[in-house]
Design a protein around this motif. Structure first.
Motif, PDB file in Angstrom:
ATOM      1  N   ASN A   1      -8.246 -10.573 -13.999  1.00  0.00           N
ATOM      2  CA  ASN A   1      -9.434  -9.719 -14.088  1.00  0.00           C
ATOM      3  C   ASN A   1      -9.068  -8.246 -14.191  1.00  0.00           C
ATOM      4  O   ASN A   1      -8.188  -7.764 -13.473  1.00  0.00           O
ATOM      5  CB  ASN A   1     -10.332  -9.905 -12.850  1.00  0.00           C
ATOM      6  CG  ASN A   1     -10.817 -11.326 -12.705  1.00  0.00           C
ATOM      7  OD1 ASN A   1     -10.825 -12.093 -13.653  1.00  0.00           O
ATOM      8  ND2 ASN A   1     -11.218 -11.680 -11.499  1.00  0.00           N
ATOM      9  N   LYS A   2      -9.772  -7.538 -15.064  1.00  0.00           N
ATOM     10  CA  LYS A   2      -9.691  -6.090 -15.096  1.00  0.00           C
ATOM     11  C   LYS A   2     -10.823  -5.533 -14.245  1.00  0.00           C
ATOM     12  O   LYS A   2     -11.962  -5.966 -14.349  1.00  0.00           O
ATOM     13  CB  LYS A   2      -9.808  -5.565 -16.531  1.00  0.00           C
ATOM     14  CG  LYS A   2      -8.524  -5.684 -17.339  1.00  0.00           C
ATOM     15  CD  LYS A   2      -8.658  -4.991 -18.680  1.00  0.00           C
ATOM     16  CE  LYS A   2      -7.353  -5.034 -19.459  1.00  0.00           C
ATOM     17  NZ  LYS A   2      -7.477  -4.346 -20.775  1.00  0.00           N
ATOM     18  N   ILE A   3     -10.493  -4.563 -13.407  1.00  0.00           N
ATOM     19  CA  ILE A   3     -11.470  -3.908 -12.544  1.00  0.00           C
ATOM     20  C   ILE A   3     -11.517  -2.438 -12.933  1.00  0.00           C
ATOM     21  O   ILE A   3     -10.477  -1.783 -13.031  1.00  0.00           O
ATOM     22  CB  ILE A   3     -11.074  -4.054 -11.059  1.00  0.00           C
ATOM     23  CG1 ILE A   3     -11.025  -5.537 -10.659  1.00  0.00           C
ATOM     24  CG2 ILE A   3     -12.039  -3.290 -10.164  1.00  0.00           C
ATOM     25  CD1 ILE A   3     -10.504  -5.770  -9.244  1.00  0.00           C
TER      26      ILE A   3
ATOM     27  N   ILE B   1     -17.525   0.283  -9.019  1.00  0.00           N
ATOM     28  CA  ILE B   1     -16.614  -0.696  -9.606  1.00  0.00           C
ATOM     29  C   ILE B   1     -17.408  -1.668 -10.465  1.00  0.00           C
ATOM     30  O   ILE B   1     -18.489  -2.113 -10.069  1.00  0.00           O
ATOM     31  CB  ILE B   1     -15.829  -1.455  -8.517  1.00  0.00           C
ATOM     32  CG1 ILE B   1     -14.589  -0.643  -8.107  1.00  0.00           C
ATOM     33  CG2 ILE B   1     -15.429  -2.846  -8.981  1.00  0.00           C
ATOM     34  CD1 ILE B   1     -13.719  -1.301  -7.066  1.00  0.00           C
ATOM     35  N   GLU B   2     -16.862  -1.974 -11.635  1.00  0.00           N
ATOM     36  CA  GLU B   2     -17.412  -3.005 -12.493  1.00  0.00           C
ATOM     37  C   GLU B   2     -16.286  -3.951 -12.901  1.00  0.00           C
ATOM     38  O   GLU B   2     -15.152  -3.507 -13.139  1.00  0.00           O
ATOM     39  CB  GLU B   2     -18.055  -2.406 -13.745  1.00  0.00           C
ATOM     40  CG  GLU B   2     -19.296  -1.578 -13.463  1.00  0.00           C
ATOM     41  CD  GLU B   2     -19.995  -1.155 -14.740  1.00  0.00           C
ATOM     42  OE1 GLU B   2     -20.442  -2.042 -15.484  1.00  0.00           O
ATOM     43  OE2 GLU B   2     -20.079   0.058 -14.993  1.00  0.00           O
ATOM     44  N   ALA B   3     -16.586  -5.228 -12.962  1.00  0.00           N
ATOM     45  CA  ALA B   3     -15.564  -6.211 -13.325  1.00  0.00           C
ATOM     46  C   ALA B   3     -16.230  -7.504 -13.779  1.00  0.00           C
ATOM     47  O   ALA B   3     -17.397  -7.775 -13.453  1.00  0.00           O
ATOM     48  CB  ALA B   3     -14.645  -6.492 -12.134  1.00  0.00           C
TER      49      ALA B   3
ATOM     50  N   SER C   1     -15.385 -11.725 -13.653  1.00  0.00           N
ATOM     51  CA  SER C   1     -14.513 -12.667 -12.961  1.00  0.00           C
ATOM     52  C   SER C   1     -14.982 -14.089 -13.194  1.00  0.00           C
ATOM     53  O   SER C   1     -16.182 -14.345 -13.340  1.00  0.00           O
ATOM     54  CB  SER C   1     -14.504 -12.370 -11.444  1.00  0.00           C
ATOM     55  OG  SER C   1     -13.738 -13.335 -10.741  1.00  0.00           O
TER      56      SER C   1
ATOM     57  N   TYR D   1      -6.500  -7.423 -11.240  1.00  0.00           N
ATOM     58  CA  TYR D   1      -6.336  -8.405 -10.174  1.00  0.00           C
ATOM     59  C   TYR D   1      -6.314  -9.785 -10.811  1.00  0.00           C
ATOM     60  O   TYR D   1      -7.292 -10.221 -11.396  1.00  0.00           O
ATOM     61  CB  TYR D   1      -7.486  -8.307  -9.163  1.00  0.00           C
ATOM     62  CG  TYR D   1      -7.552  -9.466  -8.200  1.00  0.00           C
ATOM     63  CD1 TYR D   1      -6.546  -9.673  -7.256  1.00  0.00           C
ATOM     64  CD2 TYR D   1      -8.616 -10.377  -8.247  1.00  0.00           C
ATOM     65  CE1 TYR D   1      -6.600 -10.745  -6.380  1.00  0.00           C
ATOM     66  CE2 TYR D   1      -8.671 -11.444  -7.374  1.00  0.00           C
ATOM     67  CZ  TYR D   1      -7.662 -11.629  -6.437  1.00  0.00           C
ATOM     68  OH  TYR D   1      -7.714 -12.703  -5.583  1.00  0.00           O
TER      69      TYR D   1
ATOM     70  N   SER E   1     -12.469  -5.282  -4.318  1.00  0.00           N
ATOM     71  CA  SER E   1     -13.310  -4.181  -4.779  1.00  0.00           C
ATOM     72  C   SER E   1     -13.936  -3.438  -3.608  1.00  0.00           C
ATOM     73  O   SER E   1     -13.943  -2.193  -3.559  1.00  0.00           O
ATOM     74  CB  SER E   1     -14.402  -4.701  -5.712  1.00  0.00           C
ATOM     75  OG  SER E   1     -13.837  -5.283  -6.884  1.00  0.00           O
TER      76      SER E   1
ATOM     77  N   THR F   1     -12.020 -10.979  -5.993  1.00  0.00           N
ATOM     78  CA  THR F   1     -12.372  -9.748  -6.699  1.00  0.00           C
ATOM     79  C   THR F   1     -13.362  -8.924  -5.880  1.00  0.00           C
ATOM     80  O   THR F   1     -13.244  -7.702  -5.787  1.00  0.00           O
ATOM     81  CB  THR F   1     -12.971 -10.071  -8.077  1.00  0.00           C
ATOM     82  OG1 THR F   1     -12.040 -10.859  -8.833  1.00  0.00           O
ATOM     83  CG2 THR F   1     -13.281  -8.793  -8.844  1.00  0.00           C
TER      84      THR F   1
END
Length: 226
Positions: free
Chosen positions: A72-74, A134-136, A138, A69, A150, A146
Motif C-alpha cells: 500500500n502507498k500512504i 492521510i489517504e490510502a 488497502s 506499507y 496511519s 494500514t
C-alpha cells in the motif's frame, strides 16, 4: 422454502460479519488513540512524527510525503498552516460509509472514513487528525495494519512553533508554499491521491525517483540520528 431459508441465512451471515468487522475497527481505533506511545523518529523543518516499523518514507515534497506499507502507498499531508493559525474544523461521521468515526483525544480532533470501492477487496482510507491528513487504498488483508500505522503517524505529529514562526509567521525569513486544497473544500473526485499520483506517476515501487528533496530528507535524518 429451503432456498428462501438458505438466502436468509446468507444475509444474516454477511450482515453479522460486517457488523463484527466494524466493531473490530471501532475497538482498534480507540485502542490506538488511547495508547501512551507518543515519541517521534522523523524530524523535518517545523514538525516531526513517528514512522512505525514496516512503513517506509519513499518521497517528500514540502509538507506532502509518500509512504509505503507492504503493497500500500500512504499519502501524508501535514497542515502546518491550519496548526499555526489554530484553524479548527468541524467533523461529522457518516452512516453511509463502510466505517466512519469522529476522532477526539485531549486537544486533537479529526475523523476516519473508510469506503469500500467497486473492487470488492479494496478500501479507500481517509483520515484527518491532529492537523494531518492521510489517504490510502488497502486490500482487506492489510486494512487493519494500514489504519493502525496511519493513526500512529498522525497522533504523534508534533510542531516546532519557533521554526514555524520563522517560516510562516510575522518574523518569517522566506516561505514558499505549494498549495494543496485538501482541508478547505468539500469532498470531490479530485482527492489528494489523484494529485500526488500525478506528481509521482513516473515512479514505481522498485524505482523511486531520487531528487533534491529526498536528499534533504536523508540529510535531516542523519542529523537527527547523530
Amino acid at each position: 422454502m429451503k432456498k428462501i431459508f438458505v438466502l436468509l441465512a446468507l444475509v444474516f451471515l454477511i450482515t453479522g460479519c460486517s457488523a463484527t468487522e466494524k466493531q473490530n475497527l471501532e475497538t482498534l481505533v480507540d485502542d490506538v488513540l488511547a495508547s501512551n506511545e507518543n515519541f517521534t523518529n522523523k524530524n523535518f523543518s517545523g514538525y516531526e512524527y513517528y514512522l512505525p516499523r514496516g512503513v517506509i518514507l519513499t518521497n517528500r515534497l514540502g509538507y506532502n510525503s509518500t509512504l509505503k506499507y507492504k503493497s500500500n502507498k500512504i499519502y501524508l499531508y501535514v497542515d502546518v498552516i491550519s496548526y499555526y493559525h489554530k484553524i479548527e474544523k468541524n467533523y461529522h461521521a457518516s452512516e453511509d460509509l463502510y466505517f466512519s468515526k469522529e476522532l477526539e483525544d485531549d486537544e486533537k480532533r479529526g475523523y476516519i472514513n473508510i469506503t469500500k470501492t467497486e473492487n470488492k477487496d479494496e478500501y479507500y482510507i481517509d483520515i484527518e487528525y491532529n492537523f494531518g491528513k492521510i489517504e490510502a487504498y488497502s486490500n482487506k488483508e492489510n486494512l487493519n495494519g494500514t489504519v493502525i500505522n496511519s493513526l500512529n503517524i498522525l497522533k504523534t505529529i508534533k510542531f516546532n512553533d519557533a521554526v514555524l514562526d520563522s517560516l510562516i509567521g510575522d518574523n518569517k525569513i522566506e516561505y514558499k508554499e505549494e498549495k494543496f486544497d485538501l482541508f478547505g473544500s468539500e469532498s470531490t473526485d479530485d482527492g489528494y491521491l489523484d494529485i500526488i499520483d500525478d506528481r509521482y506517476d513516473n515512479d514505481s515501487d522498485d524505482d523511486i525517483l531520487v531528487d533534491e528533496d529526498k536528499i534533504v530528507i536523508e540529510a535531516e535524518e542523519e542529523l537527527t540520528n547523530y
